[in-house]
Motif scaffolding. Structure first.
Motif, PDB file in Angstrom:
ATOM      1  N   ALA A 185       0.811  -1.224   0.000  1.00 29.29           N
ATOM      2  CA  ALA A 185       0.000   0.000   0.000  1.00 29.29           C
ATOM      3  C   ALA A 185       0.841   1.270   0.000  1.00 29.29           C
ATOM      4  O   ALA A 185       0.325   2.353  -0.321  1.00 29.29           O
ATOM      5  CB  ALA A 185      -0.929  -0.003   1.211  1.00 29.29           C
ATOM      6  N   ASP A 186       2.124   1.142   0.319  1.00 30.48           N
ATOM      7  CA  ASP A 186       2.982   2.323   0.455  1.00 30.48           C
ATOM      8  C   ASP A 186       3.907   2.534  -0.743  1.00 30.48           C
ATOM      9  O   ASP A 186       4.869   3.305  -0.651  1.00 30.48           O
ATOM     10  CB  ASP A 186       3.817   2.203   1.736  1.00 30.48           C
ATOM     11  CG  ASP A 186       2.955   2.172   2.982  1.00 30.48           C
ATOM     12  OD1 ASP A 186       1.873   2.800   2.970  1.00 30.48           O
ATOM     13  OD2 ASP A 186       3.347   1.512   3.965  1.00 30.48           O
ATOM     14  N   ILE A 187       3.642   1.856  -1.851  1.00 28.47           N
ATOM     15  CA  ILE A 187       4.482   2.014  -3.033  1.00 28.47           C
ATOM     16  C   ILE A 187       3.658   2.599  -4.176  1.00 28.47           C
ATOM     17  O   ILE A 187       2.449   2.832  -4.048  1.00 28.47           O
ATOM     18  CB  ILE A 187       5.111   0.673  -3.473  1.00 28.47           C
ATOM     19  CG1 ILE A 187       4.026  -0.293  -3.985  1.00 28.47           C
ATOM     20  CG2 ILE A 187       5.896   0.048  -2.318  1.00 28.47           C
ATOM     21  CD1 ILE A 187       4.604  -1.578  -4.569  1.00 28.47           C
ATOM     22  N   SER A 188       4.330   2.840  -5.306  1.00 32.30           N
ATOM     23  CA  SER A 188       3.674   3.310  -6.528  1.00 32.30           C
ATOM     24  C   SER A 188       3.902   2.310  -7.646  1.00 32.30           C
ATOM     25  O   SER A 188       4.868   1.541  -7.618  1.00 32.30           O
ATOM     26  CB  SER A 188       4.229   4.677  -6.951  1.00 32.30           C
ATOM     27  OG  SER A 188       3.980   5.667  -5.988  1.00 32.30           O
ATOM     28  N   VAL A 189       3.003   2.338  -8.634  1.00 30.57           N
ATOM     29  CA  VAL A 189       3.195   1.557  -9.857  1.00 30.57           C
ATOM     30  C   VAL A 189       3.061   2.497 -11.048  1.00 30.57           C
ATOM     31  O   VAL A 189       2.258   3.439 -11.019  1.00 30.57           O
ATOM     32  CB  VAL A 189       2.187   0.392  -9.989  1.00 30.57           C
ATOM     33  CG1 VAL A 189       2.469  -0.695  -8.984  1.00 30.57           C
ATOM     34  CG2 VAL A 189       0.749   0.880  -9.876  1.00 30.57           C
ATOM     35  N   LEU A 190       3.858   2.252 -12.080  1.00 31.40           N
ATOM     36  CA  LEU A 190       3.799   3.056 -13.300  1.00 31.40           C
ATOM     37  C   LEU A 190       2.881   2.391 -14.315  1.00 31.40           C
ATOM     38  O   LEU A 190       2.942   1.176 -14.517  1.00 31.40           O
ATOM     39  CB  LEU A 190       5.200   3.218 -13.899  1.00 31.40           C
ATOM     40  CG  LEU A 190       6.275   3.833 -12.997  1.00 31.40           C
ATOM     41  CD1 LEU A 190       7.581   3.984 -13.769  1.00 31.40           C
ATOM     42  CD2 LEU A 190       5.816   5.170 -12.442  1.00 31.40           C
ATOM     43  N   VAL A 191       2.038   3.179 -14.961  1.00 30.96           N
ATOM     44  CA  VAL A 191       1.160   2.709 -16.027  1.00 30.96           C
ATOM     45  C   VAL A 191       1.412   3.601 -17.234  1.00 30.96           C
ATOM     46  O   VAL A 191       1.324   4.824 -17.129  1.00 30.96           O
ATOM     47  CB  VAL A 191      -0.324   2.775 -15.608  1.00 30.96           C
ATOM     48  CG1 VAL A 191      -1.243   2.480 -16.785  1.00 30.96           C
ATOM     49  CG2 VAL A 191      -0.600   1.797 -14.469  1.00 30.96           C
ATOM     50  N   ASP A 192       1.749   2.976 -18.376  1.00 25.89           N
ATOM     51  CA  ASP A 192       2.154   3.735 -19.565  1.00 25.89           C
ATOM     52  C   ASP A 192       1.008   3.885 -20.556  1.00 25.89           C
ATOM     53  O   ASP A 192       0.209   2.959 -20.739  1.00 25.89           O
ATOM     54  CB  ASP A 192       3.344   3.051 -20.240  1.00 25.89           C
ATOM     55  CG  ASP A 192       4.086   3.995 -21.168  1.00 25.89           C
ATOM     56  OD1 ASP A 192       3.608   4.213 -22.295  1.00 25.89           O
ATOM     57  OD2 ASP A 192       5.137   4.517 -20.765  1.00 25.89           O
ATOM     58  N   ASP A 193       0.946   5.034 -21.205  1.00 25.00           N
ATOM     59  CA  ASP A 193      -0.096   5.283 -22.212  1.00 25.00           C
ATOM     60  C   ASP A 193       0.029   4.371 -23.426  1.00 25.00           C
ATOM     61  O   ASP A 193      -0.955   4.158 -24.141  1.00 25.00           O
ATOM     62  CB  ASP A 193      -0.023   6.741 -22.697  1.00 25.00           C
ATOM     63  CG  ASP A 193      -0.430   7.735 -21.617  1.00 25.00           C
ATOM     64  OD1 ASP A 193      -1.085   7.317 -20.651  1.00 25.00           O
ATOM     65  OD2 ASP A 193      -0.082   8.924 -21.744  1.00 25.00           O
ATOM     66  N   ASP A 194       1.215   3.839 -23.673  1.00 24.50           N
ATOM     67  CA  ASP A 194       1.453   3.003 -24.853  1.00 24.50           C
ATOM     68  C   ASP A 194       0.945   1.590 -24.581  1.00 24.50           C
ATOM     69  O   ASP A 194       1.685   0.726 -24.135  1.00 24.50           O
ATOM     70  CB  ASP A 194       2.949   2.992 -25.183  1.00 24.50           C
ATOM     71  CG  ASP A 194       3.274   2.134 -26.400  1.00 24.50           C
ATOM     72  OD1 ASP A 194       2.332   1.646 -27.067  1.00 24.50           O
ATOM     73  OD2 ASP A 194       4.476   1.948 -26.687  1.00 24.50           O
ATOM     74  N   VAL A 195      -0.339   1.357 -24.890  1.00 23.14           N
ATOM     75  CA  VAL A 195      -0.918   0.046 -24.598  1.00 23.14           C
ATOM     76  C   VAL A 195      -0.422  -1.021 -25.572  1.00 23.14           C
ATOM     77  O   VAL A 195      -0.505  -2.217 -25.287  1.00 23.14           O
ATOM     78  CB  VAL A 195      -2.456   0.099 -24.623  1.00 23.14           C
ATOM     79  CG1 VAL A 195      -2.964   0.981 -23.501  1.00 23.14           C
ATOM     80  CG2 VAL A 195      -2.972   0.597 -25.971  1.00 23.14           C
TER      81      VAL A 195
END
Length: 308
Positions: free
Chosen positions: A179-189
């Motif tokens: 719960a204390d971290i981040s995840v990256l999500v990219d626009d390039d699907v």
């Protein structure tokens, strides 16, 4: 000018696609220094620099960028010639694709069972699965959802699992809660659909923060730049599992829950070639306990039931 070898061109294309010698070497299953020497030899033979590189970055020169489509077409033609020759001889190798990981003893597993051809075209998981479905590959190692396997008519079998960790600035290597971290999500699907699906569901289940990006920085030097500006540790992707960290960053285990990424070996459900079926059986034999009962898996992961 010396005659250029196809092997060198494959090395060039891998580095051009990864823009990272370490990842390209891992993908090619060769040592990093050997890859660097082969690229330098190719540049000498061609009489032109192909890459501009310093201690942190690798970039194609204008000449290198111009050669990429020609080299790719040449290698595709060479592969087609190889396949045709095998067909004429009455023996066709079992073609296997992958994203960034293969069992290190893959050849030993299939020795005496089938002749294996490892496809050098490295594309994302969903594209590898589609290539098996359309017949351009016989097998692939990829991440896949149960629904996608059913839709494509694929048989998916567990081959491996990565425990993902978080990357953070500083020297603290203690475990960090999901719960204390981040995840990256990219626009390039097109490139990152599988990772995006995984990351979005993980964030929804754990409450971790989603950071939306548009520069392909799920892995590589740009990923490290994102970590440096984040106020929380950032979940590393499977493609970054073996990449050495810069000295200012550290790996931190993720707990509550641990994060698991599974690798499937997929083949067509209606596969008729006996050597393909035998190769698939040999590759996944004795996979063993991968500890899937001790971590988080997406809801439609084929092996979630194994995790309890």
């Amino acid at each position: 000018m010396r005659r250029v070898e196809l092997r060198q061109l494959r090395y060039f294309l891998a580095v051009a696609e990864e823009l990272h010698f370490g990842r390209a070497a891992a993908r090619l299953l060769i040592a990093g220094p050997s890859l660097s020497q082969q690229i330098k030899a190719l540049e000498r033979d061609l009489g032109v620099p192909l890459f501009a590189r310093d201690r942190r970055t690798v970039a194609l020169t204008s000449a290198g960028a111009a050669l990429v489509p020609e080299v790719r077409a040449l290698l595709d033609r060479a592969d087609e010639l190889h396949r045709h020759a095998r067909q004429l001889s009455g023996s066709r190798p079992v073609r296997i694709g992958y994203v960034n990981w293969l069992p290190p003893d893959l050849t030993a597993r299939t020795a005496g069972v089938a002749q294996l051809y490892v496809d050098a075209w490295v594309v994302p998981s969903h594209q590898q699965a589609a290539r098996v479905a359309d017949g351009s590959l016989d097998l692939a190692v990829c991440w896949i959802r149960r629904a996608d396997a059913a839709r494509l008519g694929l048989d998916a079998r567990l081959l491996g699992a990565d425990r993902l960790y978080a990357v953070a600035v500083g020297t603290d290597t203690s475990p960090v809660r999901a719960a204390d971290i981040s995840v990256l999500v990219d626009d390039d699907v097109t490139s990152w659909r599988s990772w995006n699906d995984f990351a979005e569901e993980f964030a929804g289940d754990t409450g971790c923060r989603v950071r939306r990006i548009h520069n392909g920085a799920i892995t590589g030097p740009a990923f490290f730049d994102h970590v440096r500006v984040c106020t929380t540790p950032v979940l590393n992707s499977p493609k970054g599992q073996t990449t050495p960290l810069p000295p200012d960053l550290v790996a931190r285990p993720v707990v509550d829950p641990e994060v698991l990424w599974t690798w499937s070996l997929v083949r067509r459900e209606d596969e008729e070639r006996a050597d393909v079926v035998a190769a698939a059986d040999a590759i996944v034999r004795n996979v063993g306990d991968l500890g899937l009962d001790r971590g988080w898996l997406p809801s439609d992961d084929p092996y979630r039931a194994l995790g309890g």
